[in-house]
Design an enzyme around this catalytic site. Structure first.
Site, PDB file in Angstrom:
ATOM      1  N   LYS A  45      23.754  -0.163   6.096  1.00  0.00           N
ATOM      2  CA  LYS A  45      23.218   0.879   6.983  1.00  0.00           C
ATOM      3  C   LYS A  45      24.044   0.977   8.267  1.00  0.00           C
ATOM      4  O   LYS A  45      24.283   2.080   8.783  1.00  0.00           O
ATOM      5  CB  LYS A  45      21.756   0.563   7.332  1.00  0.00           C
ATOM      6  N   GLN A  89      13.380  -3.920   8.881  1.00  0.00           N
ATOM      7  CA  GLN A  89      13.776  -4.204   7.501  1.00  0.00           C
ATOM      8  C   GLN A  89      12.680  -5.000   6.794  1.00  0.00           C
ATOM      9  O   GLN A  89      12.143  -5.962   7.336  1.00  0.00           O
ATOM     10  CB  GLN A  89      15.106  -4.987   7.526  1.00  0.00           C
ATOM     11  N   ASP A 112      12.459   5.582   8.701  1.00  0.00           N
ATOM     12  CA  ASP A 112      12.141   5.107   7.346  1.00  0.00           C
ATOM     13  C   ASP A 112      11.040   5.972   6.714  1.00  0.00           C
ATOM     14  O   ASP A 112      10.863   5.972   5.498  1.00  0.00           O
ATOM     15  CB  ASP A 112      11.593   3.662   7.410  1.00  0.00           C
TER      16      ASP A 112
HETATM   17  N1  GUN Z   1      13.607  -2.949   2.230  1.00  0.00           N
HETATM   18  C1  GUN Z   1      13.911  -2.379   1.042  1.00  0.00           C
HETATM   19  N2  GUN Z   1      14.038  -1.060   1.178  1.00  0.00           N
HETATM   20  C2  GUN Z   1      13.819  -0.770   2.474  1.00  0.00           C
HETATM   21  C3  GUN Z   1      13.812   0.446   3.239  1.00  0.00           C
HETATM   22  O1  GUN Z   1      14.023   1.561   2.743  1.00  0.00           O
HETATM   23  N3  GUN Z   1      13.545   0.308   4.553  1.00  0.00           N
HETATM   24  C4  GUN Z   1      13.298  -0.892   5.119  1.00  0.00           C
HETATM   25  N4  GUN Z   1      13.022  -0.928   6.410  1.00  0.00           N
HETATM   26  N5  GUN Z   1      13.286  -2.017   4.455  1.00  0.00           N
HETATM   27  C5  GUN Z   1      13.554  -1.959   3.140  1.00  0.00           C
END
Ligand code: GUN
Length: 264
Positions: A45, A89, A112
């Site tokens: 990311k 996360q 998100d």
């Molecule tokens: N863990 C797995 N997928 C995601 C996601 O799309 N966002 C976040 N914050 N954590 C994750």
């Protein structure tokens, strides 16, 4: 067009968009786990932010972090005018309430799309629908089967496909095998997100024209990343793992971040 090509094309457009912005969008990622998988996602990311000219900050906390401390960090970033997008996360350590954390993030910064009042479409469903639209999938009236009913994929995916006028069926761990066979055989679109290595295989029949979107991320016996579907099923389109939905999710996050920055 492959997913990699699609993502490269879209990122170019996002870079151009960001290059015209006076204030570069800023994403903050809070990570309170020491999961190698999360490390990899977070690095991805941050690299995406770099590539499109946005800024990113990682707030890395130990898995022993107290819930109150994490909530306080979230409050600080919520109040920080220089932060456009804020994500925490997942997974969180067991002693921290995921529900409380999701509610704590300012909905305006919730890129998100996890907050109940968010205006953002959750990244995995959004990334999938954007890609399907790009390859010319026509949603209206199509039979869409979503396998899995998780909060971050299955449920929002079903809702989004319904908004696109698909006939949506959600199958899950309590669905009988007989019903799975029935619904899968009639599906024009199958989104599988159950986290079971090679669950979709030749024991099912598929429409030749079907599209399979594989959200699974599993390790096989050799430790290699593989999806919830075995490779090369007899359908029109099947997304690969790796190099599939993960890239679409990250692309959608960048789009949400730019929207958040523009909304201010
Ligand atoms: N863990 C797995 N997928 C995601 C996601 O799309 N966002 C976040 N914050 N954590 C994750």
């Amino acid at each position: 067009m492959t997913i990699k090509e699609f993502v490269a094309k879209e990122k170019q457009a996002l870079s151009l968009d960001v290059s015209g912005m006076e204030r570069k969008p800023h994403l903050v990622i809070i990570q309170a786990n020491d999961s190698p998988a999360s490390d990899a996602y977070v690095r991805g990311k941050m690299r995406d932010c770099d590539e499109i000219g946005a800024r990113s900050t990682l707030c890395l906390l130990p898995p022993t972090t107290e819930e109150d401390f994490l909530l306080q960090k979230i409050a600080e970033y919520n109040a920080d005018d220089d932060v456009d997008g804020l994500i925490v996360q997942l997974p969180l350590p067991k002693h921290i309430s995921e529900a409380k954390v999701k509610l704590a993030v300012d909905p305006k910064k919730d890129v998100d799309g996890f907050h109940p009042l968010t205006t953002f479409i959750p990244c995995t469903p959004k990334g999938i629908v954007d890609y399907l639209a790009d390859i010319g999938f026509e949603f209206q009236g199509k039979n869409a089967v979503v396998l899995g009913r998780s909060e971050i994929v299955g449920k929002p995916m079903a809702k989004l496909l319904l908004a696109k006028n698909c006939n949506v069926t959600v199958l899950h761990s309590k669905t009988t095998e007989e019903d799975k066979v029935f619904y899968i055989a009639h599906a024009d679109l199958i989104v599988v997100a159950i986290g079971r290595l090679g669950f979709l295989d030749q024991r099912f029949q598929y429409k030749e024209s079907a599209v399979i979107v594989d959200v699974g991320i599993n390790r096989n016996e050799e430790g290699k990343l593989r999806g919830d579907a075995v490779a090369d099923l007899p359908v029109a389109v099947q997304t690969p793992v790796p190099g599939g939905v993960g890239l679409l999710t990250r692309l959608a996050l960048m789009k949400n971040l730019i929207i958040a920055a523009k909304n201010r």
